[in-house]
Design a protein around this motif. Sequence first.
Motif, mmCIF file in Angstrom:
data_model
loop_
_atom_site.group_PDB
_atom_site.id
_atom_site.type_symbol
_atom_site.label_atom_id
_atom_site.label_comp_id
_atom_site.label_asym_id
_atom_site.label_seq_id
_atom_site.Cartn_x
_atom_site.Cartn_y
_atom_site.Cartn_z
ATOM 1 N N ASP A 103 0.838 -1.205 0.000
ATOM 2 C CA ASP A 103 0.000 0.000 0.000
ATOM 3 C C ASP A 103 0.873 1.255 0.000
ATOM 4 O O ASP A 103 0.570 2.236 -0.692
ATOM 5 C CB ASP A 103 -0.922 0.008 1.220
ATOM 6 N N GLN A 104 1.954 1.228 0.781
ATOM 7 C CA GLN A 104 2.854 2.376 0.825
ATOM 8 C C GLN A 104 3.514 2.596 -0.536
ATOM 9 O O GLN A 104 3.640 3.732 -0.999
ATOM 10 C CB GLN A 104 3.930 2.158 1.895
ATOM 11 N N VAL A 105 3.936 1.493 -1.168
ATOM 12 C CA VAL A 105 4.565 1.601 -2.485
ATOM 13 C C VAL A 105 3.595 2.199 -3.491
ATOM 14 O O VAL A 105 3.948 3.083 -4.276
ATOM 15 C CB VAL A 105 5.066 0.220 -2.959
ATOM 16 N N ARG A 106 2.330 1.723 -3.458
ATOM 17 C CA ARG A 106 1.347 2.247 -4.403
ATOM 18 C C ARG A 106 1.093 3.734 -4.169
ATOM 19 O O ARG A 106 0.939 4.506 -5.114
ATOM 20 C CB ARG A 106 0.051 1.445 -4.309
ATOM 21 N N ASP A 107 1.046 4.138 -2.892
ATOM 22 C CA ASP A 107 0.859 5.564 -2.598
ATOM 23 C C ASP A 107 2.032 6.382 -3.130
ATOM 24 O O ASP A 107 1.851 7.475 -3.683
ATOM 25 C CB ASP A 107 0.716 5.781 -1.091
ATOM 26 N N GLU A 108 3.261 5.856 -2.948
ATOM 27 C CA GLU A 108 4.447 6.564 -3.445
ATOM 28 C C GLU A 108 4.426 6.637 -4.975
ATOM 29 O O GLU A 108 4.794 7.657 -5.568
ATOM 30 C CB GLU A 108 5.715 5.862 -2.963
#
Length: 200
Positions: A103-108
Motif C-alpha cells: 500500500d505504501q509503495v502504491r501511494d508513493e
Amino acid sequence: MPVFAHGQLRLYLLALLDSGPKHGYELITALSDRFGGTYRPSPGTIYPRLARLEEEGLVTRSDEGRKGTYALTAAGRAELAARQGDLAAIEEDLAETVRTLADQVRDEVRGAMAGLRADLAAAAQEARASARSATGPDARATSRAHRAEIEAMLHEFRDEMRAEIRRADARGTIGRLTVDTVRTVLDSARTAIRGTLGSG
C-alpha cells in the motif's frame, strides 16, 4: 516500520535454509522475493544473525572463494521442526506486513506519477505552442520522427518488462500484490501519456 519482530528473522533464516545451502546474498534475495521487492534486508542485518546461528550450532558455514555458503545442521533442522507453529505465525504476520508495504509503495507511485503527469502536461503545452508557430510539411515530418522515437521506446519497454516478468515467474514470486501494483503503475502511466498527447 519494523518488518520482523524480535527473534523472527532468526527463525525465518533457518526456514530459508531448509531447502538447501545458500550464500548470504541468496538469502537476502530470497527475503526480497518473499516481500515482492517491497523490502530488502541489508547485509548488516543478515550476516550478524547468520554468525550468531553458526555460534549456536544451528548452521555451518563453508567458504567457496570469497563467498560463504550456509547450511542447516542437524540441530538447526530439529529447532525448525520444533517451531513449525511459530513459523506459521510468522508467515501470517509477514503477509500483513507485505500488504502494508505494498500500500505504501502504491501511494508513493501515485505521488511520483502525479509529478510526472505535471511535467508531461507542461511539455505538451510547450509542444502545442511550438506547433502553432511551425505548421506545414516540415512540422508533420518532425512529428512523424518523434512518433517513431516514442514507438521505439515503447517497444523497448515492453520487451524489457516481459523479460523481467518471465524471470519473476520462473522464481515463483508473482502474486496478487505484484499484479495490483503493476496495474496502478500502468494506469497512472496511461493517464499521463494520454494527457501529454492531448487525448486524455
